[in-house]
Design a protein around this motif. Structure first.
Motif, PDB file in Angstrom:
ATOM      1  N   PHE A 114       0.820  -1.204   0.000  1.00  0.00           N
ATOM      2  CA  PHE A 114       0.000   0.000   0.000  1.00  0.00           C
ATOM      3  C   PHE A 114       0.859   1.261   0.000  1.00  0.00           C
ATOM      4  CE2 PHE A 114      -3.659  -2.674   1.126  1.00  0.00           C
ATOM      5  CZ  PHE A 114      -4.612  -2.096   0.311  1.00  0.00           C
ATOM      6  N   THR A 115       2.055   1.191   0.578  1.00  0.00           N
ATOM      7  CA  THR A 115       2.985   2.313   0.457  1.00  0.00           C
ATOM      8  C   THR A 115       3.389   2.504  -0.997  1.00  0.00           C
ATOM      9  OG1 THR A 115       3.847   2.002   2.693  1.00  0.00           O
ATOM     10  CG2 THR A 115       5.251   3.203   1.147  1.00  0.00           C
ATOM     11  N   LEU A 116       3.632   1.393  -1.690  1.00  0.00           N
ATOM     12  CA  LEU A 116       3.957   1.453  -3.116  1.00  0.00           C
ATOM     13  C   LEU A 116       2.814   2.082  -3.910  1.00  0.00           C
ATOM     14  CD1 LEU A 116       5.829   0.601  -5.513  1.00  0.00           C
ATOM     15  CD2 LEU A 116       4.563  -1.563  -5.546  1.00  0.00           C
ATOM     16  N   ILE A 117       1.576   1.665  -3.621  1.00  0.00           N
ATOM     17  CA  ILE A 117       0.414   2.206  -4.336  1.00  0.00           C
ATOM     18  C   ILE A 117       0.259   3.697  -4.040  1.00  0.00           C
ATOM     19  CG2 ILE A 117      -2.068   2.009  -4.672  1.00  0.00           C
ATOM     20  CD1 ILE A 117      -0.252  -0.340  -5.711  1.00  0.00           C
ATOM     21  N   LYS A 118       0.511   4.104  -2.792  1.00  0.00           N
ATOM     22  CA  LYS A 118       0.457   5.530  -2.455  1.00  0.00           C
ATOM     23  C   LYS A 118       1.477   6.310  -3.285  1.00  0.00           C
ATOM     24  CE  LYS A 118       2.659   6.991   1.150  1.00  0.00           C
ATOM     25  NZ  LYS A 118       3.081   7.240   2.556  1.00  0.00           N
ATOM     26  N   ASN A 119       2.679   5.762  -3.418  1.00  0.00           N
ATOM     27  CA  ASN A 119       3.707   6.443  -4.204  1.00  0.00           C
ATOM     28  C   ASN A 119       3.367   6.436  -5.690  1.00  0.00           C
ATOM     29  OD1 ASN A 119       5.187   7.067  -1.917  1.00  0.00           O
ATOM     30  ND2 ASN A 119       6.392   5.190  -2.003  1.00  0.00           N
ATOM     31  N   TYR A 120       2.732   5.352  -6.165  1.00  0.00           N
ATOM     32  CA  TYR A 120       2.229   5.356  -7.537  1.00  0.00           C
ATOM     33  C   TYR A 120       1.250   6.520  -7.730  1.00  0.00           C
ATOM     34  CZ  TYR A 120       3.986   0.684  -8.881  1.00  0.00           C
ATOM     35  OH  TYR A 120       4.760  -0.388  -9.207  1.00  0.00           O
ATOM     36  N   ALA A 121       0.342   6.699  -6.786  1.00  0.00           N
ATOM     37  CA  ALA A 121      -0.674   7.749  -6.901  1.00  0.00           C
ATOM     38  C   ALA A 121      -0.017   9.124  -6.959  1.00  0.00           C
ATOM     39  CB  ALA A 121      -1.644   7.674  -5.722  1.00  0.00           C
ATOM     40  N   LYS A 122       1.033   9.327  -6.189  1.00  0.00           N
ATOM     41  CA  LYS A 122       1.737  10.618  -6.210  1.00  0.00           C
ATOM     42  C   LYS A 122       2.373  10.878  -7.574  1.00  0.00           C
ATOM     43  CE  LYS A 122       2.849  10.779  -1.255  1.00  0.00           C
ATOM     44  NZ  LYS A 122       3.939  10.750  -0.244  1.00  0.00           N
ATOM     45  N   VAL A 123       2.944   9.832  -8.168  1.00  0.00           N
ATOM     46  CA  VAL A 123       3.537   9.995  -9.500  1.00  0.00           C
ATOM     47  C   VAL A 123       2.435  10.230 -10.533  1.00  0.00           C
ATOM     48  CG1 VAL A 123       4.987   8.934 -11.271  1.00  0.00           C
ATOM     49  CG2 VAL A 123       5.529   8.590  -8.851  1.00  0.00           C
ATOM     50  N   PHE A 124       1.306   9.537 -10.384  1.00  0.00           N
ATOM     51  CA  PHE A 124       0.168   9.786 -11.273  1.00  0.00           C
ATOM     52  C   PHE A 124      -0.210  11.261 -11.254  1.00  0.00           C
ATOM     53  CE2 PHE A 124      -2.508   5.870 -12.438  1.00  0.00           C
ATOM     54  CZ  PHE A 124      -1.379   5.123 -12.690  1.00  0.00           C
ATOM     55  N   LYS A 125      -0.272  11.843 -10.064  1.00  0.00           N
ATOM     56  CA  LYS A 125      -0.642  13.254  -9.950  1.00  0.00           C
ATOM     57  C   LYS A 125       0.379  14.130 -10.658  1.00  0.00           C
ATOM     58  CE  LYS A 125      -1.951  16.774  -6.557  1.00  0.00           C
ATOM     59  NZ  LYS A 125      -2.232  17.032  -5.122  1.00  0.00           N
ATOM     60  N   LYS A 126       1.648  13.823 -10.459  1.00  0.00           N
ATOM     61  CA  LYS A 126       2.704  14.591 -11.110  1.00  0.00           C
ATOM     62  C   LYS A 126       2.598  14.489 -12.623  1.00  0.00           C
ATOM     63  CE  LYS A 126       7.743  14.663 -11.628  1.00  0.00           C
ATOM     64  NZ  LYS A 126       9.006  13.953 -11.304  1.00  0.00           N
ATOM     65  N   GLU A 127       2.227  13.317 -13.121  1.00  0.00           N
ATOM     66  CA  GLU A 127       2.170  13.076 -14.556  1.00  0.00           C
ATOM     67  C   GLU A 127       0.790  13.365 -15.163  1.00  0.00           C
ATOM     68  OE1 GLU A 127       3.595   9.092 -15.047  1.00  0.00           O
ATOM     69  OE2 GLU A 127       5.684   9.648 -14.684  1.00  0.00           O
ATOM     70  N   ARG A 128      -0.081  13.984 -14.388  1.00  0.00           N
ATOM     71  CA  ARG A 128      -1.432  14.331 -14.852  1.00  0.00           C
ATOM     72  C   ARG A 128      -2.179  13.119 -15.404  1.00  0.00           C
ATOM     73  NH1 ARG A 128      -2.591  19.657 -14.687  1.00  0.00           N
ATOM     74  NH2 ARG A 128      -4.347  19.448 -16.119  1.00  0.00           N
ATOM     75  N   MET A 129      -1.937  11.966 -14.791  1.00  0.00           N
ATOM     76  CA  MET A 129      -2.681  10.755 -15.137  1.00  0.00           C
ATOM     77  C   MET A 129      -3.931  10.721 -14.277  1.00  0.00           C
ATOM     78  SD  MET A 129       0.527   8.164 -15.678  1.00  0.00           S
ATOM     79  CE  MET A 129      -0.450   6.738 -15.312  1.00  0.00           C
ATOM     80  N   ASN A 130      -5.048  11.139 -14.871  1.00  0.00           N
ATOM     81  CA  ASN A 130      -6.263  11.342 -14.091  1.00  0.00           C
ATOM     82  C   ASN A 130      -7.306  10.256 -14.287  1.00  0.00           C
ATOM     83  OD1 ASN A 130      -6.918  12.027 -16.705  1.00  0.00           O
ATOM     84  ND2 ASN A 130      -7.494  14.158 -16.274  1.00  0.00           N
ATOM     85  N   VAL A 131      -6.937   9.152 -14.919  1.00  0.00           N
ATOM     86  CA  VAL A 131      -7.798   7.977 -15.047  1.00  0.00           C
ATOM     87  C   VAL A 131      -7.045   6.792 -14.449  1.00  0.00           C
ATOM     88  CG1 VAL A 131      -9.133   6.499 -16.585  1.00  0.00           C
ATOM     89  CG2 VAL A 131      -8.799   8.910 -17.166  1.00  0.00           C
ATOM     90  N   VAL A 132      -7.668   6.101 -13.494  1.00  0.00           N
ATOM     91  CA  VAL A 132      -7.002   5.005 -12.774  1.00  0.00           C
ATOM     92  C   VAL A 132      -7.749   3.704 -13.029  1.00  0.00           C
ATOM     93  CG1 VAL A 132      -6.257   4.134 -10.535  1.00  0.00           C
ATOM     94  CG2 VAL A 132      -6.243   6.604 -10.974  1.00  0.00           C
ATOM     95  N   SER A 133      -7.044   2.706 -13.561  1.00  0.00           N
ATOM     96  CA  SER A 133      -7.646   1.398 -13.827  1.00  0.00           C
ATOM     97  C   SER A 133      -7.769   0.602 -12.526  1.00  0.00           C
ATOM     98  CB  SER A 133      -6.799   0.620 -14.828  1.00  0.00           C
ATOM     99  OG  SER A 133      -6.756   1.290 -16.070  1.00  0.00           O
ATOM    100  N   ILE A 134      -8.944   0.046 -12.293  1.00  0.00           N
ATOM    101  CA  ILE A 134      -9.208  -0.753 -11.096  1.00  0.00           C
ATOM    102  C   ILE A 134      -9.433  -2.205 -11.507  1.00  0.00           C
ATOM    103  CG2 ILE A 134     -10.761  -1.110  -9.147  1.00  0.00           C
ATOM    104  CD1 ILE A 134      -9.077   1.397  -8.917  1.00  0.00           C
ATOM    105  N   PRO A 135      -8.565  -3.125 -11.071  1.00  0.00           N
ATOM    106  CA  PRO A 135      -8.720  -4.552 -11.410  1.00  0.00           C
ATOM    107  C   PRO A 135      -9.698  -5.225 -10.451  1.00  0.00           C
ATOM    108  CG  PRO A 135      -6.695  -4.222 -10.172  1.00  0.00           C
ATOM    109  CD  PRO A 135      -7.333  -2.869 -10.293  1.00  0.00           C
ATOM    110  N   TYR A 136     -10.893  -5.526 -10.914  1.00  0.00           N
ATOM    111  CA  TYR A 136     -11.926  -6.064 -10.041  1.00  0.00           C
ATOM    112  C   TYR A 136     -11.516  -7.381  -9.371  1.00  0.00           C
ATOM    113  CZ  TYR A 136     -15.253  -2.772 -12.198  1.00  0.00           C
ATOM    114  OH  TYR A 136     -15.906  -1.643 -12.639  1.00  0.00           O
TER     115      TYR A 136
END
Length: 469
Positions: A114-136
């Motif tokens: 979950f720390t890794l996912i949090k850091n992924y989210a921070k990079v997403f914000k930096k890269e203006r990646m505003n659509v997140v794929s959710i694997p059901y």
């Protein structure tokens, strides 16, 4: 890879580094002067020396919207929990259920994960990646129960924690449910090109006798497939609606399908999504025939950039006279002189992917891979399926449980900033803005590679947006 760690350069060798200038919304416009001081040794005795490199940064009085509020969508598929593949796959990275666990040495769904996912989210914000794929399936497989009427009763704990992590640390416009159906030759391990299977598409059942790394795949012709999808979508929609996110949810059905049987199944899938999840929008990567085959059942048609370029009139007509939205995508191809983010082509072609979308009034870009490292070793494999480094645009930063960006991705994000700038200028003087874009690009395989011209044009746009004559 842009590696932020200290760099040691030995005698007679050279090395490169990047200076990145970032600003904030409250920064004062004007010219800022800086000095980068380099400390180094010279010659074999390494006597200490310094060198001052002076540079200037100009800040314009122009403010772009946060990515969650932007009209423009940036969607790169992220590998969060891995992708289930045949156990006997020859490639060990494909056979590995979770390449994150493989590269970072952590357990899926652990606190480190979950720390890794949090850091992924921070990079997403930096890269203006505003659509997140959710694997059901990986997030819902644990503790699923079957009700008296065959309905699924899910434990949404993992699902919610992932969603909440991206809401807190990212800048999310949409979440996107990952594909409900997959191509059989990929997911069931059959050889590509063979036709000795019951259906070209398959889906996954929630099977208590199967583990999370051994999903139970069934053909779409199996009588269990459609009640399964209805049950899953019903439960997901009810939960998403309860959380107030139903208008921020997109849904994939299947990717790049071909053939009448597959088209029929996917079309039926869109009908099911709209029936069970009336406020979800459907989205998929498509071929040209999707406009005719799916029409408005598919809310967001996403042709490859070159496919769109070869069918400009048809897509323009659909945008004008129907309720569909149109994005573009890249995936492994094309090469040659087309715009792409492939590693062996010019960086300006990566940036212009988004200029192309602005030129044709398209409000989204999708690519299949942000960190899909199970297609190869990101540190040693130069190709992904025969194509130069298209399987990832970031690299695992194991020490910091995060990622290092590539130059290709930085330039791609630069193009997204450019789109926001172009949109501002388009409202000020549309004719001039469109003329400047036309100077830079004509078609998806016909654009300038003159970087000096590019920056001159970009400065004109900045001055226009800032109200300078």
């Amino acid at each position: 890879c842009i590696d932020p760690s200290p760099m040691t350069i030995m005698f007679s060798q050279s090395g490169g580094f990047f200076i990145t200038a970032q600003t904030t919304k409250d920064a004062r416009p004007g010219l800022y002067e800086y000095t980068a001081r380099l400390h180094y040794g010279l010659g074999r005795k390494r006597h200490p020396h310094t060198h001052d490199h002076k540079f200037k940064v100009e800040v314009f009085d122009v403010c772009i919207p946060d990515s969650k509020d932007s009209e423009y969508c940036h969607d790169l598929w992220v590998n969060l929990c891995g992708t289930p593949m045949p156990e006997d796959a020859e490639n060990p990275y494909i056979a590995s259920f979770n390449s994150n666990a493989h590269h970072f040495g952590i357990e899926t769904f652990s606190e480190e994960w979950f720390t890794l996912i949090k850091n992924y989210a921070k990079v997403f914000k930096k890269e203006r990646m505003n659509v997140v794929s959710i694997p059901y399936y990986p997030l819902l497989y644990k503790n699923v129960k079957i009700g008296e009427n065959g309905e699924y009763i899910f434990d949404f704990t993992l699902f919610d924690r992932v969603v909440d992590t991206f809401l807190e640390y990212g800048d999310v416009k949409y979440f996107c449910g990952f594909h409900l159906m997959q191509k059989v030759q990929t997911m069931l391990g059959m050889e590509s090109g063979k036709d000795n299977f019951d259906h070209p598409l398959a889906t996954v059942l929630f099977d208590p006798d199967r583990g999370i790394e051994d999903f139970h795949w069934i053909y779409m012709s199996d009588e269990r497939a459609w009640p399964h999808l209805r049950n899953m979508l019903s439960a997901v929609y009810a939960h998403v609606k309860e959380r107030g996110l139903e208008k921020r949810w997109l849904q994939h059905v299947s990717d790049e399908v071909e053939g009448d049987v597959a088209f029929e199944a996917v079309s039926r899938g869109y009908d099911l999504v709209h029936e069970v999840c009336p406020e979800f929008k459907t989205i998929d990567a498509t071929w040209p025939s999707s406009l005719e085959r799916y029409g408005e059942k598919l809310d967001i048609h996403v042709p490859a950039t070159y496919v769109h370029d070869e069918n400009l009139e048809e897509y323009a007509e659909a945008l004008k006279n129907t309720n569909v939205d149109i994005w573009t995508y890249t995936s492994l191809q094309p090469q040659f002189t087309y715009m792409s983010r492939l590693d062996d082509w010019k960086l300006i072609a990566t940036r212009f992917l988004h200029w192309y979308n602005f030129k044709h009034n398209l409000n989204g870009y999708l690519c299949w891979s942000w960190n899909w490292w199970f297609y190869g070793d990101p540190w040693h494999d130069a190709c992904c399926g025969g194509w130069p480094l298209d399987g990832w645009v970031v690299f695992p930063d194991v020490e910091n449980l995060s990622v290092m960006e590539s130059v290709r991705q930085v330039e791609c994000v630069g193009g997204i900033y450019d789109v926001e700038l172009l949109k501002i200028c388009d409202k000020i003087d549309s004719e001039k803005t469109r003329m400047l874009v036309d100077i830079m690009i004509n078609r998806a395989n016909d654009f300038t590679v003159d970087s000096d011209l590019f920056f001159r044009i970009r400065r004109i746009l900045l001055e226009m947006a800032a109200g300078k004559k």
